[in-house]
Design a protein around this motif. Structure first.
Motif, PDB file in Angstrom:
ATOM      1  N   UNK A 150      51.188  34.593  31.040  1.00 10.39           N
ATOM      2  CA  UNK A 150      50.119  34.848  31.649  1.00 10.39           C
ATOM      3  C   UNK A 150      49.429  36.260  30.908  1.00 10.39           C
ATOM      4  N   UNK A 151      50.230  37.184  30.627  1.00  2.00           N
ATOM      5  CA  UNK A 151      49.572  38.220  29.761  1.00  2.00           C
ATOM      6  C   UNK A 151      49.122  37.996  28.412  1.00  2.00           C
ATOM      7  N   UNK A 152      49.665  36.702  27.784  1.00  2.00           N
ATOM      8  CA  UNK A 152      49.303  36.525  26.541  1.00  2.00           C
ATOM      9  C   UNK A 152      47.806  35.774  26.747  1.00  2.00           C
ATOM     10  N   UNK A 153      47.958  34.966  27.790  1.00  6.05           N
ATOM     11  CA  UNK A 153      46.794  34.340  28.211  1.00  6.05           C
ATOM     12  C   UNK A 153      45.724  35.090  28.472  1.00  6.05           C
ATOM     13  N   UNK A 154      45.805  36.152  29.212  1.00  5.95           N
ATOM     14  CA  UNK A 154      44.693  37.040  29.400  1.00  5.95           C
ATOM     15  C   UNK A 154      44.254  37.890  27.996  1.00  5.95           C
ATOM     16  N   UNK A 155      45.086  38.202  27.050  1.00  3.97           N
ATOM     17  CA  UNK A 155      44.905  38.524  26.002  1.00  3.97           C
ATOM     18  C   UNK A 155      44.253  38.042  25.198  1.00  3.97           C
ATOM     19  N   UNK A 156      44.364  36.627  25.048  1.00  9.79           N
ATOM     20  CA  UNK A 156      43.292  35.667  24.219  1.00  9.79           C
ATOM     21  C   UNK A 156      41.974  35.419  24.932  1.00  9.79           C
ATOM     22  N   UNK A 157      42.043  35.268  26.207  1.00 11.86           N
ATOM     23  CA  UNK A 157      41.040  34.885  26.888  1.00 11.86           C
ATOM     24  C   UNK A 157      39.872  35.858  26.851  1.00 11.86           C
ATOM     25  N   UNK A 158      40.096  37.074  26.914  1.00 13.33           N
ATOM     26  CA  UNK A 158      39.223  38.191  26.799  1.00 13.33           C
ATOM     27  C   UNK A 158      39.162  38.949  25.297  1.00 13.33           C
ATOM     28  N   UNK A 159      37.953  39.514  25.316  1.00 11.09           N
ATOM     29  CA  UNK A 159      38.000  40.216  23.801  1.00 11.09           C
ATOM     30  C   UNK A 159      38.698  41.619  24.014  1.00 11.09           C
ATOM     31  N   UNK A 160      38.971  41.851  22.791  1.00 12.59           N
ATOM     32  CA  UNK A 160      39.974  43.229  22.482  1.00 12.59           C
ATOM     33  C   UNK A 160      39.168  44.234  23.405  1.00 12.59           C
ATOM     34  N   UNK A 161      39.891  44.825  23.979  1.00 17.53           N
ATOM     35  CA  UNK A 161      39.486  46.202  24.731  1.00 17.53           C
ATOM     36  C   UNK A 161      38.689  45.901  25.885  1.00 17.53           C
ATOM     37  N   UNK A 162      38.654  44.488  26.516  1.00 18.47           N
ATOM     38  CA  UNK A 162      38.214  43.954  27.772  1.00 18.47           C
ATOM     39  C   UNK A 162      39.001  44.643  28.936  1.00 18.47           C
ATOM     40  N   UNK A 163      38.821  45.138  29.822  1.00 16.97           N
ATOM     41  CA  UNK A 163      39.569  45.692  30.742  1.00 16.97           C
ATOM     42  C   UNK A 163      40.684  44.633  31.471  1.00 16.97           C
TER      43      UNK A 163
END
Lengths: 425, 453
Positions: A150-163
């Protein structure tokens, strides 16, 4: 469908220092749930210091000026209180359910750690909690099969720096890097009475409860001023499909879409969709993928109640013989159907029935009720929204569900994380 | 009067919570326990049968839970999907499962659907047909589920402990059974077990808002054959325990942490020391401020949480203490756990610590009864353990309050045995073996061997 019982309406109060209090009497058991939300979470962090909100939550259980290091739990457990806290993207909550005559004890503890924490904040306590949190991360994430998906999904789903791009618990490096000064500054910035909501549900007299709360909280000053909250951003993340081999026997797929925020009409339509698709055995995902074709071991659909925007998630564990791609395609087929045709009437009906029963079951827990009140007060400044929540769900029509699927799920590709067994990778 | 924050506020003492009254009625062929709570328009219905997994013959392991699951997979009147649809139309679902002591069919529904829900539950019990295709389908899913679970270090730890404590005994495997067990089960086994299950003592448990007469009329209508004799088998025979301490390391070289367990056999559900053991466990590892948690988490800083538990079943189920610990600290953590067990045997628990444990248990009693399922769980306990008096839960707070330091230390000496405990650690053997070998001889097994569940 209406809910009746030995409960009364909501009472609201606001102290001069901005603390909002919501109270609801329920005399069915001699208990009161005390639930405090601070409107700060992992989204208020910055890269390099992720996990600070959660680490700070731990620090808040380490005592304050008038409360010894392990005495928060000590005092509460001694009287039969059940206490905990949790950190989320948008908020941090602290809650305890105590026998109702101990309301004042809970208020003393909560007001002491809001108003008098800093003198008790030592580097020794920080070091202890740092190691506890690192162990928590190992236990829940790094040593768990599928733990990092799940944390990897969040990392690639949102742009770098997105909260929402970093995990609530933070990265191990950032947890290691947090300083006592970071913690002090975080507290001083965000832990202010005007950034908090206190909800009380149980065997209390609301007006007396307000008087008691004021006694303990009114002297606590407003903080230095809250920074502006992070803003919603439509910038796209890298997206795509990430393969993350792990020490597992069965592959699992995680598919995510960025969708409107909690509170939006489409958010509720998508939650109805998630429930219709995956709850119970007659929902199409279970019936087709688990039962009839036996492609999946389990499947669930859900939407997260987050503030800036939300995440719609499909998670499914494949049978040993099923290739993940085949499972993904089957899941997408079901979404396409949901976007093209309205839900069959029987399914729509049973989904509504289930939501009504689930809402009632949620009412059994005083703390769950208090938490929902705090949620609506924090996000919308309307605690009464908690009592209207079921009506919002029941107001969703089949065509709104179809349209929400078409607009938000099938119009754009999913971001996918696949966790295959290491040996097969 | 200005506020004095230097001390906690004093409140008057709270009366212990009284477990609510319930009625025991008889219907044709079954008992009915009725516990009204009018707060919400919800009712929890449960059929509890005094026939669990502990009566499975060794070559039919897993049959209890498989049979229980299959009760929901088709009856004489409905297919598997139609059973699900019937419950879902009422806004609910049915849960059918078995544990060591009983088999249960339960559902929570809105009160208006109580009669329909009760009839559906009974139909599942009395008229499930166990279609061959559903038996095979469920077996396939269970086999896959076992493979999924075997990736979890906590599952590996608890399963290894069971195998060590109960060799060749019904308690020596999880309720699902092993992969070999599941593969071996055939429809004929399920049908045979269902026949015995249906003849077992049955209780209908009802909690929440309901019409008593309506439900009793439904139960009478079921026309269940009267159970003439108590058909429940005796509890499982005892199995000799290991005589000395043993350490088993399940090797997972890439593990990021170690799942640690310390255990031995405990005591049965019905036992003179049961309540004292609850107080003892609370002191040891039953709450945040317990000895194990404060020591391993807050003082040594090697875990997110440490706990201990005595299981409660007809036979002598396990006692286990555990924590997920930093791998480099596993030796220290195991030593500390064993030392805490020894300390409870050697030194009386200080009066304030004892009082705190008792007031925690008594004070949290109503919290645990907020949901109908909490109430039903207590009734289920009474229904599946007929030696327990009806007033068990009304008397429970007083019985807890009566536990004194003498009873506690006697209970510790009778039921905590660090000297012959089994230690299980799931993590990288190369790092763990040197740390643990000082405590006892270490046996290393490969996770891959254990991963064929």
């Amino acid at each position: 469908m209406s809910v009746s019982g030995t409960t009364t309406g909501l009472h609201r109060h606001r102290l001069d220092n901005g603390l909002r209090i919501v109270a609801q009497r329920d005399e069915s058991l001699p208990l009161v749930a005390v639930n405090l939300w601070y409107h700060v979470g992992s989204k208020n962090e910055r890269p390099g210091r992720t996990g600070l909100a959660h680490l700070f939550e731990h620090m808040l259980f380490q005592g304050s000026l008038h409360v010894g290091t392990n005495d928060h739990f000590g005092y509460l457990q001694q009287v039969g209180g059940v206490a905990n806290g949790s950190t989320w993207y948008d908020r941090t909550n602290y809650h305890e359910t105590v026998p109702s005559s101990y309301l004042e004890l809970a208020l003393w503890l909560e007001s002491d750690r809001l108003g008098f924490l800093l003198p008790a904040l030592t580097s020794e306590k920080l070091e202890t909690q740092r190691t506890v949190v690192m162990n928590e991360r190992r236990q829940r994430v790094d040593n768990q099969p599928y733990g990092r998906a799940l944390e990897e999904l969040h990392r690639i789903l949102y742009p770098v720096g997105h909260p929402y791009s970093w995990p609530v618990i933070g990265t191990m490096e950032d947890i290691a890097a947090a300083t006592l000064d970071d913690v002090r500054t975080f507290f001083a910035t965000y832990y202010s009475p005007n950034n908090a909501v206190l909800s009380l549900v149980g065997d209390i007299d609301p007006e007396e409860a307000f008087t008691l709360t004021a006694r303990y909280f009114e002297e606590i000053p407003v903080g230095r001023g809250l920074p502006p909250p992070p803003e919603r951003s439509d910038e796209a993340g890298e997206g795509g499909r990430l393969i993350l081999p792990d020490e597992v026997e069965l592959s699992r797929v995680y598919m995510g879409w960025r969708v409107p925020a909690y509170g939006d009409e489409d958010w509720y339509a998508l939650d109805v969709l998630a429930s219709a698709l995956s709850d119970g055995k007659t929902g199409p995902l279970y019936r087709d993928l688990v039962y009839e074709r036996e492609l999946a071991q389990d499947v669930s659909a859900m939407i997260l109640p987050t503030e800036l925007e939300a995440l719609f998630l499909l998670v499914s564990t494949a049978r040993p013989e099923t290739e993940p791609e085949r499972l993904e395609e089957a899941l997408l087929d079901h979404l396409r159907s949901a976007a093209a045709e309205t839900l069959p009437p029987a399914l729509f009906r049973s989904t509504r029935e289930r939501m009504a029963t689930a809402f009632l079951e949620g009412q059994e827990s005083l703390d769950q009720r208090a938490d929902l009140l705090s949620q609506h007060a924090t996000y919308f400044d309307r605690p009464e929204g908690a009592l209207e929540e079921l009506d919002r769900y029941l107001g969703v029509q089949p065509d709104a569900v179809r349209a929400a699927a078409a607009t938000h799920l099938t119009a754009s590709p999913a971001t996918v994380v696949v966790v295959p067994p290491e040996r097969a990778a | 009067m200005s506020l004095d924050r230097t001390r906690p506020p004093v409140s008057p003492p709270v009366e212990p919570f009284q477990f609510p009254e319930f009625e025991i009625a008889s219907a044709r062929g079954l008992d009915v326990y009725l516990l009204p709570r009018d707060t919400l328009p919800l009712v929890h219905l449960e059929l509890a049968l005094r026939y669990g997994a502990d009566v499975e013959p060794p070559d039919r392991r897993g049959s209890a839970t498989l049979t229980a699951a299959l009760l929901a997979e088709g009856t004489a009147h409905r297919t598997s999907q139609e059973v699900a649809a019937a419950f879902e139309a009422l806004g609910t679902e049915v849960h059918t499962n078995a544990d060591w002591d009983g088999t249960y069919l339960e559902t929570t529904l809105r009160s208006e659907h109580a009669a329909t829900g009760a009839d559906l539950l009974y139909e599942l019990l009395a008229e499930a047909t166990f279609p061959g295709e559903e038996v095979e389908r469920l077996k396939r899913r269970r086999l896959a589920d076992l493979r999924r679970r075997a990736s979890r270090p906590d599952f590996l730890a608890s399963r290894e402990m069971l195998r060590a404590l109960y060799p060749d005994h019904v308690y020596g495997e999880s309720l699902l059974g092993s992969a070999d067990d599941i593969e071996r089960l055939a429809r004929a086994d399920v049908v045979a077990r269902a026949g015995r299950l249906r003849a077992a003592p049955l209780t209908l448990l009802v909690t929440g808002r309901f019409d008593r007469d309506e439900l009793l009329a439904r139960a009478a209508h079921w026309d269940r054959p009267r159970v003439v004799a108590e058909t429940a088998a005796p509890p499982p025979q005892a199995v000799p325990e290991p005589e000395r301490r043993r350490i088993v390391v399940v090797d997972r070289p890439q593990a990021q942490q170690t799942e640690l367990r310390v255990g031995h056999q405990g005591l049965p559900r019905v036992h003179a020391d049961r309540i004292a053991s609850q107080v003892l466990n609370c002191v040891l590892g039953g709450k945040f401020t317990s000895r194990l948690n404060l020591s391993l988490r807050e003082r040594l800083g090697v875990t997110y949480g440490a706990w201990s538990r005595f299981s409660a079943r007809r036979g002598r189920g396990p006692f286990v203490a555990g924590a997920a610990v930093e791998t480099e600290a596993t030796g220290r953590a195991a030593t500390e756990i064993l030392a805490e067990l020894e300390r409870l045997r050697a030194d009386p628990v200080p009066a304030t610590e004892l009082a705190d444990a008792k007031s925690y248990l008594i004070g949290t009693f109503p919290y645990s009864l907020q949901a109908l399922e909490g109430l039903a769980g207590r009734l289920e306990d009474l229904a599946t353990h007929p030696d327990l008096p009806r007033e068990t839960y009304r008397e429970w707070p007083g019985a807890v309050a009566a536990v004194d330091g003498g009873a506690l230390i006697r209970t510790a000496r009778a039921h905590l045995h660090p000297e012959r405990a089994t230690v299980v650690a799931v993590g990288p053997a190369a790092v763990l073996e040197p740390q643990l070998s000082a405590l006892a001889p270490v046996e290393v097994v490969a996770a891959a061997d254990r991963q064929r569940p």
